[in-house]
Design an enzyme around this catalytic site. Structure first.
Site, mmCIF file in Angstrom:
data_model
loop_
_atom_site.group_PDB
_atom_site.id
_atom_site.type_symbol
_atom_site.label_atom_id
_atom_site.label_comp_id
_atom_site.label_asym_id
_atom_site.label_seq_id
_atom_site.Cartn_x
_atom_site.Cartn_y
_atom_site.Cartn_z
ATOM 1 N N LYS A 279 -4.585 2.335 2.243
ATOM 2 C CA LYS A 279 -3.443 1.568 2.794
ATOM 3 C C LYS A 279 -2.184 2.417 2.829
ATOM 4 O O LYS A 279 -1.421 2.399 3.786
ATOM 5 C CB LYS A 279 -3.154 0.346 1.907
ATOM 6 C CG LYS A 279 -4.165 -0.746 1.994
ATOM 7 C CD LYS A 279 -3.696 -1.962 1.234
ATOM 8 C CE LYS A 279 -3.737 -1.763 -0.258
ATOM 9 N NZ LYS A 279 -4.784 -2.472 -0.961
ATOM 10 N N ARG B 182 -14.417 -7.785 -3.042
ATOM 11 C CA ARG B 182 -14.480 -7.277 -4.417
ATOM 12 C C ARG B 182 -13.913 -8.292 -5.392
ATOM 13 O O ARG B 182 -14.388 -8.434 -6.520
ATOM 14 C CB ARG B 182 -13.698 -5.954 -4.530
ATOM 15 C CG ARG B 182 -14.416 -4.775 -3.886
ATOM 16 C CD ARG B 182 -13.479 -3.601 -3.688
ATOM 17 N NE ARG B 182 -12.862 -3.176 -4.920
ATOM 18 C CZ ARG B 182 -11.579 -2.782 -5.030
ATOM 19 N NH1 ARG B 182 -10.788 -2.752 -3.975
ATOM 20 N NH2 ARG B 182 -11.094 -2.418 -6.188
ATOM 21 N N SER C 288 -8.870 2.053 -1.994
ATOM 22 C CA SER C 288 -8.184 0.855 -1.497
ATOM 23 C C SER C 288 -6.673 1.112 -1.436
ATOM 24 O O SER C 288 -6.026 0.897 -0.413
ATOM 25 C CB SER C 288 -8.499 -0.316 -2.435
ATOM 26 O OG SER C 288 -7.569 -1.348 -2.295
HETATM 27 N N1 URA Z 1 -4.572 -2.665 -5.755
HETATM 28 C C1 URA Z 1 -5.136 -2.379 -4.550
HETATM 29 O O1 URA Z 1 -4.459 -2.300 -3.536
HETATM 30 N N2 URA Z 1 -6.457 -2.198 -4.510
HETATM 31 C C2 URA Z 1 -7.225 -2.248 -5.602
HETATM 32 O O2 URA Z 1 -8.406 -2.052 -5.481
HETATM 33 C C3 URA Z 1 -6.638 -2.546 -6.843
HETATM 34 C C4 URA Z 1 -5.294 -2.744 -6.899
#
Ligand code: URA
Length: 433
Positions: free
Chosen positions: A187, A168, A183
């Site tokens: 995580k 991206r 995203s």
């Molecule tokens: N921080 C992230 O971890 N992912 C993103 O897509 C944008 C900011």
């Protein structure tokens, strides 16, 4: 199932099923779906958006794309904060040592720079010897001993995000609400912390430019977190101007250290105190007011700075660099950028300033680019300040002299000078719980 059909369905505005989303994430993680198809789907999602159901399924697929670390041997409440990304945003380097010094456990996995924004891992790597890759045992050991460790996202943790994040970054598909939400939350859920505070940025340096969009992103992420039983909240904070004065990796570490010494810029200090206090309060350490007093105390008595030093030492870095920040190497070339007219800085295009820093070498244009850790910008004047023609408004730093002209042009083009002082904006817009 074919990737072609999934791309076409999203391109035409359809709603993807959980199976289709999982097919994409699993196939891409295993290397069976090529980058060009993943990029095409990201672009389709960018234009067509996703429902909350699709975004939640995407988040869960990202979470499940790799191994889930076992942090059960870490004693205490594990806390994390995550920023949606900004310019000069060094809050993790300040907030995490503060909460660790007050008894929380910080086992943080951070990202690298993305687009025009910086990343905590790149910043930490500007400290001599600092290791951002640790195996799980060593990571847990350091957290149990010092209360805090910060590493890069391991290959095993949400690997789908690691690949997608890098893709991206170079295909102009970062600033999409479902892609950002999945995203970050993919995580965060994989890391399985007890309490999560999200710092959702808003303004010209953020991926979300308006407060309404930032609020929507915050609500999506908080909803996803709550749906899987997390203690989670978000603050919406200003990114219409950089946070603090420093932009660029080692420059930001130095400013973070100054903030932990109690001499940081007011805006950075205020946002860090708010994030740390809310995090402790969410974790049950007391009322917001009690937590705020504790946070200010940890800065004043040096315990927060001591937590940063302990982490740096435990992760192989030279703690002397934290005690004496003049040890950070200086960039070979610098240039003063001067105001072209008299007036006030009425606004800045913060993304433009982030891009100027990237042009100096502080970030990446392709996923394999090397970072120049001492490159970046020190702002001398910020939004609302009065300037005189010829007065220095910023200093540029780089190890590649050929980068200075374009970066200067970008900085000047991103700084708007007018006759009247602008109205002031709040630093913290809202809390989403
Ligand atoms: N921080 C992230 O971890 N992912 C993103 O897509 C944008 C900011």
């Amino acid at each position: 199932m074919r990737m072609y059909d999934i791309i076409k369905k999203k391109r035409d505005g359809g709603e993807l099923s959980a199976e289709e989303i999982r097919f994409f994430i699993e196939g891409y993680t295993r290397g069976e779906i090529p980058d060009y198809q993943a990029a095409a789907l990201c672009m389709a999602i960018f234009y067509r958006d996703m429902t909350l159901r699709e975004t939640t399924d995407l988040t869960i697929a990202v979470r499940d794309s790799g191994e889930r670390p076992d942090f059960s041997s870490i004693k205490g409440i594990r806390m994390d904060k995550h920023s949606t990304g900004g310019v000069g945003d060094k809050t993790s380097l300040v907030v995490m040592p503060i909460v660790a010094s007050l008894g929380a456990k910080v086992a943080k996995m951070s990202g690298r720079g993305l687009g025009h924004t910086g990343g905590t891992v790149d910043k930490l790597e500007s400290i001599k010897g600092f290791r951002t890759e640790l195996d799980e045992c060593e990571f847990v050991d350091i957290v149990n001993k010092t209360g805090i460790a910060i590493v890069g996202q391991s290959r095993e943790l949400a690997p789908a995000d690691k690949k997608l994040y890098a893709l991206r970054d170079v295909t102009a598909t970062v600033d999409s609400m479902p892609l950002i939400a999945s995203s970050i939350m993919g995580k965060k859920l994989a890391a399985d912390d007890d309490c999560i505070v999200l710092d959702v940025k808003t303004g010209s340096g953020s991926f979300m430019k308006t407060v309404e969009d930032s609020r929507k992103l915050a609500q999506i992420m908080v909803s996803i977190g709550k749906a899987v039983g997390k203690k989670i909240m978000a603050l919406i904070t200003d990114m219409d101007r950089p946070l603090g004065f420093a932009i660029g990796n080692s420059l930001e570490v130095i400013e973070a250290v100054e903030t932990l010494r109690g001499h940081g810029p007011d805006d950075l200090t205020e946002v860090c105190v708010a994030l740390a206090s809310n995090m402790l309060c969410l974790g049950g350490s007391g009322t917001l007011e009690e937590c705020e007093n504790a946070v200010k105390g940890a800065i004043a008595d040096g315990s927060a700075l001591a937590a940063l030093e302990a982490m740096v030492e435990a992760q192989g870095g030279d703690p002397e660099w934290i005690r004496n920040t003049s040890l950070f190497p200086k960039a070979e070339f610098s240039r003063e950028v001067c105001a072209a007219e008299n007036g006030y800085i009425v606004s800045v295009d913060t993304e433009g300033l982030g891009t100027a820093s990237l042009m100096l070498g502080a970030g990446r244009n392709t996923k394999d680019d090397k970072i120049d850790h001492s490159a970046g910008i020190i702002l001398i004047k910020k939004t609302g300040d009065r300037v005189r023609r010829g007065q220095t408004i910023a200093r540029l730093y780089t190890n590649d002299r050929g980068r200075l002209d374009a970066a200067e042009e970008k900085l000047l083009e991103s700084t708007h000078i007018g006759a009247k002082a602008p109205q002031s904006r709040p630093l913290i817009f809202a809390k989403v719980e």
